[in-house]
Design a protein around this motif. Structure first.
Motif, short mmCIF file in Angstrom:
data_model
loop_
_atom_site.label_atom_id
_atom_site.label_comp_id
_atom_site.label_asym_id
_atom_site.label_seq_id
_atom_site.Cartn_x
_atom_site.Cartn_y
_atom_site.Cartn_z
N ARG B 131 -1.71 9.12 -5.61
CA ARG B 131 -1.14 7.77 -5.47
C ARG B 131 -1.52 6.88 -6.65
O ARG B 131 -0.68 6.18 -7.19
CB ARG B 131 -1.59 7.13 -4.16
CG ARG B 131 -1.12 5.69 -4.07
CD ARG B 131 -1.00 5.16 -2.69
NE ARG B 131 -2.26 5.04 -2.00
CZ ARG B 131 -2.45 4.28 -0.91
NH1 ARG B 131 -1.44 3.60 -0.42
NH2 ARG B 131 -3.60 4.23 -0.32
N CYS B 196 5.55 -13.79 -7.90
CA CYS B 196 6.53 -12.69 -8.10
C CYS B 196 7.56 -12.73 -6.99
O CYS B 196 7.22 -12.67 -5.82
CB CYS B 196 5.82 -11.34 -8.12
SG CYS B 196 6.98 -9.96 -8.05
N ASN B 197 8.84 -12.81 -7.37
CA ASN B 197 9.88 -12.78 -6.34
C ASN B 197 10.74 -11.53 -6.44
O ASN B 197 11.93 -11.55 -6.18
CB ASN B 197 10.72 -14.06 -6.31
CG ASN B 197 11.20 -14.46 -7.68
OD1 ASN B 197 11.07 -13.70 -8.63
ND2 ASN B 197 11.76 -15.64 -7.80
N ILE B 198 10.11 -10.42 -6.84
CA ILE B 198 10.67 -9.08 -6.64
C ILE B 198 12.02 -8.88 -7.34
O ILE B 198 12.94 -8.31 -6.77
CB ILE B 198 10.81 -8.76 -5.13
CG1 ILE B 198 9.63 -9.25 -4.33
CG2 ILE B 198 11.02 -7.28 -4.87
CD1 ILE B 198 8.36 -8.47 -4.50
N THR B 199 12.15 -9.36 -8.55
CA THR B 199 13.42 -9.10 -9.23
C THR B 199 13.46 -7.71 -9.88
O THR B 199 14.50 -7.27 -10.33
CB THR B 199 13.71 -10.17 -10.30
OG1 THR B 199 12.59 -10.25 -11.16
CG2 THR B 199 13.99 -11.52 -9.68
N LYS B 200 12.31 -7.03 -9.92
CA LYS B 200 12.21 -5.65 -10.41
C LYS B 200 12.57 -5.48 -11.88
O LYS B 200 12.84 -4.36 -12.33
CB LYS B 200 13.06 -4.69 -9.56
CG LYS B 200 12.56 -4.54 -8.14
CD LYS B 200 13.19 -3.33 -7.48
CE LYS B 200 12.64 -3.16 -6.07
NZ LYS B 200 13.18 -1.99 -5.40
N CYS B 201 12.59 -6.57 -12.63
CA CYS B 201 12.89 -6.47 -14.07
C CYS B 201 11.80 -5.64 -14.75
O CYS B 201 12.08 -4.84 -15.65
CB CYS B 201 12.96 -7.85 -14.70
SG CYS B 201 14.08 -8.96 -13.87
N GLU B 204 12.29 -1.94 -14.43
CA GLU B 204 13.41 -1.42 -15.22
C GLU B 204 13.05 -1.21 -16.69
O GLU B 204 13.62 -0.35 -17.34
CB GLU B 204 14.61 -2.37 -15.10
CG GLU B 204 15.26 -2.25 -13.74
CD GLU B 204 16.43 -3.21 -13.55
OE1 GLU B 204 16.88 -3.82 -14.54
OE2 GLU B 204 16.88 -3.36 -12.40
N ASP B 214 7.82 -1.56 -6.51
CA ASP B 214 7.77 -0.86 -5.22
C ASP B 214 6.38 -0.32 -4.89
O ASP B 214 5.96 -0.36 -3.73
CB ASP B 214 8.77 0.30 -5.20
CG ASP B 214 10.21 -0.19 -5.14
OD1 ASP B 214 10.46 -1.15 -4.41
OD2 ASP B 214 11.06 0.38 -5.84
N ASN B 215 5.68 0.21 -5.89
CA ASN B 215 4.43 0.92 -5.59
C ASN B 215 3.17 0.11 -5.87
O ASN B 215 2.10 0.49 -5.39
CB ASN B 215 4.38 2.24 -6.35
CG ASN B 215 5.43 3.22 -5.84
OD1 ASN B 215 6.04 3.01 -4.79
ND2 ASN B 215 5.67 4.27 -6.58
N ILE B 218 4.55 -4.76 -4.30
CA ILE B 218 4.86 -4.94 -2.88
C ILE B 218 3.70 -4.49 -1.99
O ILE B 218 3.32 -5.22 -1.07
CB ILE B 218 6.21 -4.27 -2.52
CG1 ILE B 218 7.35 -5.03 -3.19
CG2 ILE B 218 6.41 -4.21 -1.00
CD1 ILE B 218 8.73 -4.41 -3.02
N PRO B 219 3.08 -3.31 -2.23
CA PRO B 219 1.90 -2.96 -1.40
C PRO B 219 0.78 -4.00 -1.51
O PRO B 219 0.11 -4.28 -0.51
CB PRO B 219 1.47 -1.60 -1.96
CG PRO B 219 2.74 -1.00 -2.47
CD PRO B 219 3.48 -2.16 -3.07
N LYS B 221 1.23 -7.21 -2.04
CA LYS B 221 1.71 -8.34 -1.23
C LYS B 221 1.47 -8.08 0.25
O LYS B 221 1.05 -8.96 0.99
CB LYS B 221 3.22 -8.58 -1.48
CG LYS B 221 3.52 -9.37 -2.75
CD LYS B 221 5.02 -9.58 -2.89
CE LYS B 221 5.39 -10.43 -4.09
NZ LYS B 221 5.37 -11.87 -3.81
N GLU B 222 1.74 -6.82 0.70
CA GLU B 222 1.53 -6.48 2.10
C GLU B 222 0.05 -6.61 2.47
O GLU B 222 -0.29 -7.09 3.54
CB GLU B 222 2.02 -5.05 2.38
CG GLU B 222 3.52 -4.85 2.19
CD GLU B 222 4.35 -5.49 3.28
OE1 GLU B 222 3.81 -5.72 4.37
OE2 GLU B 222 5.53 -5.79 3.04
#
Lengths: 224, 256
Positions: B131, B196-201, B204, B214-215, B218-219, B221-222
């Motif tokens: 991981r 961060c508002n997750i635009t995923k730039c 990319e 994603d990895n 976001i984890p 943030k959770e």
């Protein structure tokens, strides 16, 4: 050798690709879905065609509903039953990490609890006057609930809940398996999100057109 | 090829025409411009193999490594622009001052391992290694930092936002099975994860294909939500008697 004037931070547009295409498509598809679902949700008509119930109205919680799922609200409620449930799928999509990417970039339905009702609606959609059968509506409703289930199961938060919160998976083989499976689904979350959004709208539109008499439902009901 | 030339006071795109050979990458063309027309053209580079993270630039507006962008991606005779990364201050031509990143790195509490086991070793299991391994691929090219609109468009956010590169670093430490430091409150309050508002730039543009959003983001943030905002998680901690689970990290650097 020639020169073109430009500032340090305020350089002219340097992108030469179709950078505007993705946000435009998202605005058109999401915008169309939002406008259509607003119309369909507020219309309070043509949302049921025996045995199909529109996913936008499920679960139908009012006594005045044409096809009540769970009539918790009395006959005093004369507005559309969809208004009572719209907040749940809307909140699910709006807070979704994938849609946040989409609408932040370009300019929003289906929490897991509602899935139980949608699966129940699909089971009812195989029941044609007490006989087992399959209609095009059944197929659409089944596709819709499978896609919504996939969209929910591939959620980033679910991946966290089933095991992502752990620092070590050693000795936690069930949670590791669940997390690995959620990882595989999560990598395809965007596809589930778009497919479920489009199919939920199409399912409502199909049932609406059946109910309005515009279309007739091709069905296979053995023994009829 | 149009190369941006200038310094902190301003600059301009300067057009150069040089022959391109089969197999060349953008960095080769920049070197040829240096050799034939502009020996004083400033460009930072080292390995020419996509592993040192030095030659980050914006090619036709896309944050990329110059050494990993092949010339045959472009149509014959097409105009190509090469400019310095936009988020950091220009020193000269294509070279920018990326010291912001080194200052942010100092604010992250280091790895603090558990005590050794009775046999004098520390064990990590393969599934746990797998991981965090992804995060260790980072070459610190800072393209993710460059493309992140939180600091790209808002210099004023730099004081309170560390950026995707450091969320990857923080995720590697926070998910490490042997680490005992807890950085969640620091991540929430001082590293600016909430911006961060997750635009995923960032994901990319990553040349190492790290799934930053994603990895890592976001984890994290959770985890922050579970520790600070989730009422169900709060109630479960109370029931289980884990009220002090999220203690402040030890060995926090003074600049944090």
């Amino acid at each position: 050798m020639s020169t073109i004037a430009a500032g340090v931070r305020h350089r002219p547009q340097e992108r030469k690709d179709l950078w505007w295409l993705e946000p435009t498509v998202i605005v058109v598809v999401l915008g169309t879905f939002v406008l259509y679902s607003m119309y369909a949700g507020l219309a309070n008509a043509n949302y049921f065609f025996e045995p199909y119930l529109s996913p936008l109205y499920s679960p139908c919680l009012t006594a005045n509903c044409v096809h009540p799922t769970l009539p918790l609200i009395g006959s005093y409620w004369n507005l559309s039953p969809a208004i009572l449930i719209v907040a749940f799928p809307l909140a699910f999509r709006v807070t979704c990490y994938y849609y946040r990417r989409s609408y932040y970039r370009a300019f929003f339905w289906s929490p897991p609890a509602l899935l139980i009702f949608l699966w129940w609606d699909v089971i009812l959609a195989f029941n044609f006057g007490g006989r087992f059968g399959i209609g095009l509506g059944t197929v659409l409703m089944l596709a819709n609930v499978i896609l919504l289930s996939g969209y929910s199961a591939s959620c980033h938060s679910l991946r966290y809940l089933v095991g992502g919160y752990l620092d070590s998976f050693h000795g936690k083989s069930l949670r590791y398996r669940l997390w690995s499976w959620a990882n595989w689904l999560n990598a395809r979350h965007a596809r589930w999100a778009w497919a479920s959004l489009i199919v939920v709208g199409l399912t409502d539109l199909y049932i609406r057109l059946l109910s309005m008499g515009v279309l007739s439902d091709p069905r296979w009901v053995p023994g009829t | 090829m149009k190369v941006w030339r200038g310094d902190a006071n301003g600059g301009e795109f300067v057009e150069f025409r040089v022959p391109s050979d089969p197999g060349m990458v953008v960095l080769d063309v920049v070197h040829r411009i240096q050799a034939m027309h502009a020996p004083d053209l400033a460009v930072r580079w080292n390995c020419k193999a996509g592993k040192c993270g030095s030659c980050s630039a914006e090619i036709n507006g896309h944050p990329k490594l110059m050494c990993m962008t092949r010339m045959n991606e472009f149509a014959e005779g097409a105009e190509i622009t090469v400019s310095p990364v936009k988020t950091f201050p220009v020193i000269k031509d294509l070279v920018t001052d990326v010291s912001f990143n080194y200052e942010k790195a100092k604010t992250i509490p280091p790895f603090k391992p558990k005590p050794k086991e009775a046999d004098g070793t520390r064990r990590m299991y393969q599934e746990d290694v797998d991981r965090v391994q992804e995060f260790h691929k980072c070459i610190e090219c800072f393209l993710c930092q460059d493309v992140c609109h939180v600091i790209r468009d808002h210099d004023e956010n730099k004081a309170s936002f560390s950026g995707p590169r450091f969320f990857v670093r923080l995720a590697a430490l926070e998910m490490h099975p042997l680490d005992t430091n807890d950085r969640l409150d620091l991540i929430r309050a001082k590293q600016g994860l909430g911006f961060c508002n997750i635009t995923k730039c960032c994901t990319e543009v990553c040349p190492e294909d790290i799934h930053i959003t994603d990895n890592a983001i976001i984890p994290l943030k959770e985890r922050v939500v579970s520790a600070h905002y989730d009422p169900i998680a709060w109630a479960l901690r109370r029931v289980r008697g884990k009220r002090d689970q999220f203690a402040p990290p030890e060995a926090e650097p003074p600049s944090a």
